[in-house]
Design a protein around this motif. Sequence first.
Motif, PDB file in Angstrom:
ATOM      1  N   ALA A 248      45.996 -19.243 -69.842  1.00  0.00           N
ATOM      2  CA  ALA A 248      45.942 -18.243 -68.770  1.00  0.00           C
ATOM      3  C   ALA A 248      46.583 -18.723 -67.479  1.00  0.00           C
ATOM      4  CB  ALA A 248      44.489 -17.842 -68.522  1.00  0.00           C
ATOM      5  N   TRP A 249      46.328 -19.980 -67.091  1.00  0.00           N
ATOM      6  CA  TRP A 249      46.884 -20.468 -65.826  1.00  0.00           C
ATOM      7  C   TRP A 249      48.401 -20.576 -65.885  1.00  0.00           C
ATOM      8  CZ3 TRP A 249      44.210 -20.412 -61.507  1.00  0.00           C
ATOM      9  CH2 TRP A 249      42.818 -20.539 -61.545  1.00  0.00           C
ATOM     10  N   ASP A 250      48.926 -20.961 -67.040  1.00  0.00           N
ATOM     11  CA  ASP A 250      50.378 -21.095 -67.171  1.00  0.00           C
ATOM     12  C   ASP A 250      51.089 -19.758 -67.086  1.00  0.00           C
ATOM     13  OD1 ASP A 250      50.140 -23.788 -67.415  1.00  0.00           O
ATOM     14  OD2 ASP A 250      50.766 -23.903 -69.520  1.00  0.00           O
ATOM     15  N   ASN A 251      50.350 -18.681 -67.352  1.00  0.00           N
ATOM     16  CA  ASN A 251      50.962 -17.356 -67.391  1.00  0.00           C
ATOM     17  C   ASN A 251      50.617 -16.503 -66.178  1.00  0.00           C
ATOM     18  OD1 ASN A 251      52.502 -17.152 -70.006  1.00  0.00           O
ATOM     19  ND2 ASN A 251      50.530 -17.930 -70.754  1.00  0.00           N
ATOM     20  N   HIS A 252      50.178 -17.169 -65.115  1.00  0.00           N
ATOM     21  CA  HIS A 252      49.988 -16.529 -63.809  1.00  0.00           C
ATOM     22  C   HIS A 252      50.546 -17.443 -62.728  1.00  0.00           C
ATOM     23  CE1 HIS A 252      46.869 -14.279 -66.100  1.00  0.00           C
ATOM     24  NE2 HIS A 252      47.156 -13.303 -65.252  1.00  0.00           N
ATOM     25  N   GLU A 253      50.939 -16.839 -61.641  1.00  0.00           N
ATOM     26  CA  GLU A 253      51.500 -17.618 -60.530  1.00  0.00           C
ATOM     27  C   GLU A 253      51.045 -17.011 -59.215  1.00  0.00           C
ATOM     28  OE1 GLU A 253      55.826 -17.311 -59.085  1.00  0.00           O
ATOM     29  OE2 GLU A 253      55.829 -19.135 -60.314  1.00  0.00           O
ATOM     30  N   TYR A 254      50.629 -17.856 -58.290  1.00  0.00           N
ATOM     31  CA  TYR A 254      50.274 -17.366 -56.968  1.00  0.00           C
ATOM     32  C   TYR A 254      51.542 -17.050 -56.187  1.00  0.00           C
ATOM     33  CZ  TYR A 254      49.011 -17.275 -52.068  1.00  0.00           C
ATOM     34  OH  TYR A 254      48.887 -16.912 -50.751  1.00  0.00           O
ATOM     35  N   GLN A 255      51.630 -15.842 -55.671  1.00  0.00           N
ATOM     36  CA  GLN A 255      52.760 -15.404 -54.849  1.00  0.00           C
ATOM     37  C   GLN A 255      52.194 -14.716 -53.609  1.00  0.00           C
ATOM     38  OE1 GLN A 255      55.348 -12.898 -57.219  1.00  0.00           O
ATOM     39  NE2 GLN A 255      55.676 -14.478 -58.779  1.00  0.00           N
ATOM     40  N   ALA A 256      52.378 -15.313 -52.450  1.00  0.00           N
ATOM     41  CA  ALA A 256      51.854 -14.744 -51.209  1.00  0.00           C
ATOM     42  C   ALA A 256      52.370 -13.322 -51.026  1.00  0.00           C
ATOM     43  CB  ALA A 256      52.255 -15.614 -50.027  1.00  0.00           C
ATOM     44  N   GLN A 257      51.468 -12.417 -50.666  1.00  0.00           N
ATOM     45  CA  GLN A 257      51.807 -11.000 -50.513  1.00  0.00           C
ATOM     46  C   GLN A 257      51.514 -10.556 -49.077  1.00  0.00           C
ATOM     47  OE1 GLN A 257      52.889  -9.260 -53.372  1.00  0.00           O
ATOM     48  NE2 GLN A 257      52.655 -11.139 -54.565  1.00  0.00           N
ATOM     49  N   ALA A 258      52.282  -9.608 -48.592  1.00  0.00           N
ATOM     50  CA  ALA A 258      52.055  -9.039 -47.263  1.00  0.00           C
ATOM     51  C   ALA A 258      51.049  -7.903 -47.358  1.00  0.00           C
ATOM     52  CB  ALA A 258      53.368  -8.538 -46.676  1.00  0.00           C
ATOM     53  N   GLY A 259      50.130  -7.840 -46.387  1.00  0.00           N
ATOM     54  CA  GLY A 259      49.153  -6.762 -46.358  1.00  0.00           C
ATOM     55  C   GLY A 259      47.740  -7.294 -46.265  1.00  0.00           C
ATOM     56  N   ASP A 260      46.890  -6.579 -45.508  1.00  0.00           N
ATOM     57  CA  ASP A 260      45.511  -7.017 -45.299  1.00  0.00           C
ATOM     58  C   ASP A 260      44.714  -7.101 -46.595  1.00  0.00           C
ATOM     59  OD1 ASP A 260      45.957  -7.151 -42.590  1.00  0.00           O
ATOM     60  OD2 ASP A 260      45.059  -5.189 -42.147  1.00  0.00           O
ATOM     61  N   GLN A 261      45.137  -6.362 -47.596  1.00  0.00           N
ATOM     62  CA  GLN A 261      44.363  -6.328 -48.836  1.00  0.00           C
ATOM     63  C   GLN A 261      44.582  -7.546 -49.720  1.00  0.00           C
ATOM     64  OE1 GLN A 261      47.127  -4.658 -48.175  1.00  0.00           O
ATOM     65  NE2 GLN A 261      48.066  -3.702 -49.968  1.00  0.00           N
ATOM     66  N   TYR A 262      45.618  -8.328 -49.440  1.00  0.00           N
ATOM     67  CA  TYR A 262      45.936  -9.443 -50.333  1.00  0.00           C
ATOM     68  C   TYR A 262      45.235 -10.730 -49.898  1.00  0.00           C
ATOM     69  CZ  TYR A 262      49.374  -6.462 -52.526  1.00  0.00           C
ATOM     70  OH  TYR A 262      49.981  -5.439 -53.199  1.00  0.00           O
ATOM     71  N   LEU A 263      44.694 -11.413 -50.887  1.00  0.00           N
ATOM     72  CA  LEU A 263      43.925 -12.619 -50.650  1.00  0.00           C
ATOM     73  C   LEU A 263      44.799 -13.866 -50.775  1.00  0.00           C
ATOM     74  CD1 LEU A 263      40.844 -11.543 -52.798  1.00  0.00           C
ATOM     75  CD2 LEU A 263      41.029 -11.483 -50.291  1.00  0.00           C
TER      76      LEU A 263
END
Length: 381
Positions: A248-263
């Motif tokens: 699961a970890w290998d198949n997801h990537e953190y990508q910073a997103q713009a907007g108040d809703q994104y963590l």
Amino acid sequence: MPRSPSLLALLALLLGCPVNNGDDDDFASDDDDASGDDDDATGDDDDAAGCWQAATILDVSNAAGAGAEYAAPELTASCVGDELVVTGNGIPTYSFVAMTPNPLTEVAQEYRITTNPQIAAQPTDIPLLGLAGFAVNGMPWFGPNEAAQPDPYGDPIYNGITDGCFGHTANAYHNHALAQKCLIQEAVSQSEPWTMADPDPTQPSPIIGWALDGFPIYGPYGCTDVDCTNVIEMQSSWVQTGDPSTYAWDNHEYQAQAGDQYLDACNGRTQPDGSYGYHATATFPYILGCYVGTPDSGGGNQGDDDDAGGPESCEDEDDCVGACPDGALGCTCHENPQGDKICVPTCTEDSDCDDLDGPPVGLTCDEAQGICIPNGGGGPQ
């Protein structure tokens, strides 16, 4: 002097799981005193007046329970010094639905977390296997992946092997995601809380769990300002990049997103009042992507960096002298499936793995390899 490794970290690497490696740069707030407001909550411990954290734990005295054949749920919470102490018996408040071959059993559980969490200079990986925190109904929660079976380190939510409250059993019941409707006081008396109405999206979510670093976990809805004139559903910034049915970890990537809703990468944010809190989300990593603070001893730093509290790397047996947890029968240099050599506890029978320093997930002896592994570690986690 070699230091004893975190047992969870050791077991994670031992079983060959991939390690999450989100971008650290955007993970945290700059508020070092990121604790909640104590004014409106009280604890039940005479020595801990104003223990608002204990007030978040559900009253299970009228719980529907797992079923007639199971013990009634037990749960207590109080503050002792600067710690929140929560004890339970591992029985959910709602009907047990078997999603794995593992039975539901009582497990004596005790969680201790700081009531004064601090944001660390760098985030810490959550344990790849085992305890990462607990929900307000006393159930432990694990990260968003399984062990080696049935699908190697796959996402159990994606693979549909959790119940309506996103839990299942290994040697004990645990969650891989947190459903707000299952973790509010009115749900305690319901045998099937997953059939209740979804939370009101115009109302901010309550605290539904805690991370081992002491920071709270809110449900998916949060205010955008101090007066809470606007409520939004918080969104994970982790993006699916492949098939998470395995690794699961290998198949997801953190990508910073713009907007108040994104963590952030840890799946949290600075709340409008300046405190820090995580949010449970509908998508990976569901609960936490990492710890923004410093996890208690029950947590698990990962990797083989001695200063990170992870397992000692090794080249031969001499490197493992004194490198395993106190009480271990012995310590051996073992190559995990990733090809890394790390120091692991040895055993000849299950009793050799009892009482090793670690969370209450249980250990058993893999006699074929002569090493301690998570109880039920060969099956669904």
